[in-house]
Design a protein around this motif. Structure first.
Motif, PDB file in Angstrom:
ATOM      1  N   VAL A   5      -9.178  54.078  85.260  1.00 48.24           N
ATOM      2  CA  VAL A   5      -8.933  54.657  86.579  1.00 48.24           C
ATOM      3  C   VAL A   5      -7.637  55.462  86.540  1.00 48.24           C
TER       4      VAL A   5
ATOM      5  N   ALA B 161     -12.826  57.088  86.098  1.00 50.65           N
ATOM      6  CA  ALA B 161     -12.805  57.304  87.544  1.00 50.65           C
ATOM      7  C   ALA B 161     -11.494  57.968  87.936  1.00 50.65           C
TER       8      ALA B 161
ATOM      9  N   ASP C 218      -9.074  58.685  91.136  1.00 48.11           N
ATOM     10  CA  ASP C 218      -8.812  58.019  92.416  1.00 48.11           C
ATOM     11  C   ASP C 218      -7.815  58.847  93.222  1.00 48.11           C
TER      12      ASP C 218
ATOM     13  N   THR D  19     -11.149  51.131  93.741  1.00 51.68           N
ATOM     14  CA  THR D  19     -10.844  51.498  92.355  1.00 51.68           C
ATOM     15  C   THR D  19     -10.128  50.375  91.605  1.00 51.68           C
ATOM     16  N   ARG D  20      -9.447  49.480  92.342  1.00 50.45           N
ATOM     17  CA  ARG D  20      -8.853  48.311  91.673  1.00 50.45           C
ATOM     18  C   ARG D  20      -9.948  47.451  91.056  1.00 50.45           C
TER      19      ARG D  20
ATOM     20  N   VAL E  20     -13.276  59.360  93.617  1.00 53.53           N
ATOM     21  CA  VAL E  20     -13.177  58.718  94.932  1.00 53.53           C
ATOM     22  C   VAL E  20     -12.034  59.361  95.696  1.00 53.53           C
TER      23      VAL E  20
ATOM     24  N   LYS F 151      -4.068  50.726  86.735  1.00 54.18           N
ATOM     25  CA  LYS F 151      -4.425  52.150  86.821  1.00 54.18           C
ATOM     26  C   LYS F 151      -3.369  53.008  86.118  1.00 54.18           C
TER      27      LYS F 151
ATOM     28  N   LEU G 137     -12.905  48.548  90.201  1.00 52.29           N
ATOM     29  CA  LEU G 137     -13.428  49.339  89.081  1.00 52.29           C
ATOM     30  C   LEU G 137     -12.613  49.077  87.819  1.00 52.29           C
TER      31      LEU G 137
ATOM     32  N   LEU H  59     -17.860  50.620  96.492  1.00 54.97           N
ATOM     33  CA  LEU H  59     -18.021  50.387  95.062  1.00 54.97           C
ATOM     34  C   LEU H  59     -19.470  50.053  94.715  1.00 54.97           C
TER      35      LEU H  59
ATOM     36  N   LYS I 166      -5.194  57.421  88.912  1.00 58.55           N
ATOM     37  CA  LYS I 166      -4.819  57.590  90.318  1.00 58.55           C
ATOM     38  C   LYS I 166      -4.026  58.894  90.465  1.00 58.55           C
TER      39      LYS I 166
ATOM     40  N   ASN J 231      -3.228  48.512  92.994  1.00 52.51           N
ATOM     41  CA  ASN J 231      -3.257  49.550  91.964  1.00 52.51           C
ATOM     42  C   ASN J 231      -2.986  49.029  90.565  1.00 52.51           C
TER      43      ASN J 231
END
Length: 691
Positions: free
Chosen positions: A30, A7, A9, A20-21, A90, A63, A23, A173, A32, A60
């Motif tokens: 993830v 993902a 972010d 996303t956290r 996202v 990530k 996720l 999500l 970021k 976060n």
């Protein structure tokens, strides 16, 4: 559970990072993407160092960070190359900003047809407000969520902690996971449009149903009558009870030593207790006032199976033995602190770890490594839609057995039905869903479900249960702890009937721990987690909170995420699983911003009404008209400059005291007075359109 999912972010602040956290907690990788200035959350109070704060760490954790200057064409191309390898992208860019940067699902899907892109904004991608700045406070105002919060005699109450953002994050999500599941069954990539306003409006459905069914068209709905309120003991402790049906009310009045109260003609129905709330509350308060502390009265209430909880501060919630023993606050390594305690993920699965996966990254910590890795990253699977082919819902073959009652569980089941699953609601004649006493929201949460009546105390009922389980994919229950085992729907028994079954428990406080047997509903869990204490005005004589039972909605939206992640995992591995989602822990998780200061520097947050600890002007201001209010949220320097221009640059907007965010916070009261002098000349709608 989401192993193998990548993902990207491109979000800031709370809503997108919370999505996303979770996720990352579920096992996705993830990345970021930040601009050179970094996420605004890095620079908030509760600082842990340059470009680091408690809030940033909470949102976060686990990530990777890639720093790109998206004003540069070359850097935008790097973003596109990264997204071309991603399963999920996202972003929280307003439509004009996304267009300026050339970010659209159509263009990105040319290289990555299977891309799931989620746009998470204040007002969505369509409609008259699509280009407006949106925030959690504004969403709370426009959705009506502020109306049932706070003291009816005072201004509407802010939902401090940004419940709108966290709600949008979980709903976003669930949409992402549903799209991933659909893609795995031959579906195409999708563009998901998530609006903070839509998500929060969907979280106050009880108030909406009351308006639709109890008022005439065009008639304003007053604040929801105060059905529950905290009661004070002699030492100043407060306790929230919730005798929401007649059986519980009778148990409570017996505990009071006043069994006749339930038969008093003024109080013998729910409607009458609302109509005569002041008199009823006075009698109950007199009883609570005879106890020295909450610790003295709560054991009596819990022994009688009366829903009850203390009104806790953030510190008291953090110290609570139930939350601590269950690991709701988990230590993660931090370069400056050694170990830093953060709110954990509330999702628990029997097949995979779903908690924190390390600290949040430093700004740009992984830029070189991720960009060097790009050429070797595999392209995600894709199955582009063929023109003219109409696809069935990927969830049409999913069957859900719904053993839930009242609000949180039925709300979960309704979301699964809305995705296309077949839901069978199971009740017994002697133990029907208590939610039926309010047919407005019962019909809303139960529409289009099938109904089955089973007596699980009989051999025939158990045989029918086994036949239903054998033909089902998901079973959900929210009984009191221990009931599922007694009636034969525990995981060990059901998995013998179907090995790949997904069983979901929605207990109030968890299936284990010292307080596991407490009976608690939404209002009690708001008190237990610190929400009631903080959702009040600083000068309030007692904690007020909100009449909307947010924990029910919060737990339901998190459990939709858990079910969809489990279905994704099962499709990949063939494994079923047991899921536990304690409603109190889901509530504590979305209050993460309120724990930031305490966990970093020990400062216990206090009620702030509609103010913000990090921005000013930020509040609810009187407007022209009777009981008319507007919300103004100036959160950045850009907002402040735009605010001054919209007002015509009055002298006070150029006052040196207000030139910086720190100055505006230090002079908050004077600034609020000047803002309200201006808003008082306009109606709320006029203020909105001017700004």
């Amino acid at each position: 559970m989401l192993s193998g999912i990548l993902a990207v972010d491109l979000t800031r602040w709370i809503a997108g990072p919370y999505l996303t956290r979770l996720l990352a907690a579920l096992g996705a990788r993830v990345v970021k993407v930040e601009t050179p200035a970094g996420d605004l959350a890095r620079r908030l109070p509760a600082a842990l160092g340059p470009q680091d704060s408690g809030l940033f760490q909470q949102l976060n954790a686990g990530k990777e960070s890639v720093c790109l200057d998206l004003e540069q064409r070359r850097e935008r191309q790097r973003l596109r190359e990264l997204v071309a390898r991603a399963d999920v992208f996202v972003h929280d860019l307003a439509p004009p900003d996304a267009a300026r940067l050339g970010i659209s699902h159509r263009s990105l899907a040319r290289r990555n047809p299977g891309l799931i892109m989620c746009s998470l904004t204040g007002f969505g991608q369509e409609g008259p407000l699509r280009d407006w700045e949106g925030s959690g406070g504004v969403a709370a105002a426009l959705s009506g969520a502020r109306d049932p919060a706070g003291d009816p005699e005072g201004p509407p109450q802010g939902l401090w902690g940004d419940i709108a953002a966290a709600t949008a994050g979980t709903h976003g999500l669930s949409a992402v996971l549903a799209a991933l599941y659909a893609r795995g069954r031959g579906g195409p990539g999708q563009h998901l449009d998530i609006s903070l306003l839509d998500c929060l409006f969907g979280t106050i459905e009880i108030a909406v149903q009351q308006h639709l069914h109890s008022t005439r068209e065009g008639k304003a709905l007053p604040q929801v009558p105060r059905r529950s309120q905290p009661y004070r003991t002699r030492n100043g402790d407060y306790v929230v009870i919730n005798p929401y049906n007649e059986a519980i009310l009778r148990r409570f009045t017996v505990t009071m030593g006043n069994p006749g109260l339930a038969d008093d003609p003024a109080f013998d129905t729910f409607v009458k207790r609302v109509e005569h709330a002041d008199a009823f509350h006075a009698i109950v308060q007199a009883w609570f006032g005879a106890f020295e502390s909450a610790g003295d009265v709560l054991p009596l209430l819990h022994a009688a199976r009366v829903p009850a909880a203390p009104v806790a501060t953030t510190e008291q919630a953090w110290r609570d033995t139930q939350l601590r023993q269950r690991g709701m606050f988990a230590p993660v390594p931090h370069p400056a602190r050694g170990l830093l305690e953060l709110p954990n993920s509330p999702l628990r699965s029997s097949v995979a770890e779903t908690g924190l996966r390390g600290p949040a990254p430093a700004l740009g910590q992984h830029t070189e490594a991720v960009l060097a890795e790009l050429p070797g990253l595999p392209l995600p699977p894709s199955a582009p839609r063929r023109p003219g082919v109409k696809r069935r819902s990927p969830f049409q073959d999913v069957r859900v057995l719904d053993f839930t009652r009242v609000l949180a569980g039925p709300y979960l089941a309704r979301h699964l039905h809305d995705l296309g699953a077949q839901v069978i609601k199971v009740e017994s004649a002697t133990f029907p869903d208590n939610g039926r006493h309010n047919m407005a929201f019962f019909c809303d949460f139960s529409h289009s479900k099938l109904g089955a009546g089973l007596n699980l105390k009989t051999e025939t009922g158990q045989l029918l249960l086994q036949r239903l389980v054998a033909a089902s994919d998901v079973v959900i229950e929210n009984y009191a702890v221990g009931v599922a085992e007694r009636i034969g729907i525990d995981y060990q028994r059901l998995r013998r009937v179907r090995s790949d079954l997904i069983l979901v428990h929605l207990p109030a406080l968890g299936q284990w721990g010292p307080s596991r047997d407490w009976v608690a509903l939404g209002p009690n869990l708001m008190a237990f987690t610190g929400m009631t204490h903080l959702w009040s005005h600083p000068d309030a004589t007692r904690p007020v909170g909100s009449q909307t039972p947010y924990p029910d909605y919060v737990a339901a939206s998190h459990s939709v995420v858990a079910v969809l992640a489990a279905l994704h995992h099962r499709a990949r591995t063939g494994q079923g699983c047991e899921i536990e989602l304690a409603q109190a822990e889901a509530t504590a998780a979305v209050l993460g911003p309120l724990f930031a200061g305490y966990l970093v520097n020990g400062e216990v947050p206090q009620p702030m009404g509609n103010a913000s600890p990090v921005a000013a002007p930020h509040g609810c201001f009187r407007c022209q008209g009777d009981d008319a209010w507007c919300t103004v949220a100036v959160e950045t320097e850009e907002h402040w400059r735009a605010f001054g221009r919209a007002l015509g640059e009055p002298t006070w907007t150029r006052d040196s005291r207000f030139a910086t965010a720190a100055g505006r916070l230090a002079n908050r009261e004077e600034l609020d007075r000047l803002v309200e002098e201006w808003t008082a000349n306009y109606t709320p709608r006029q203020v909105m359109w001017i700004l």
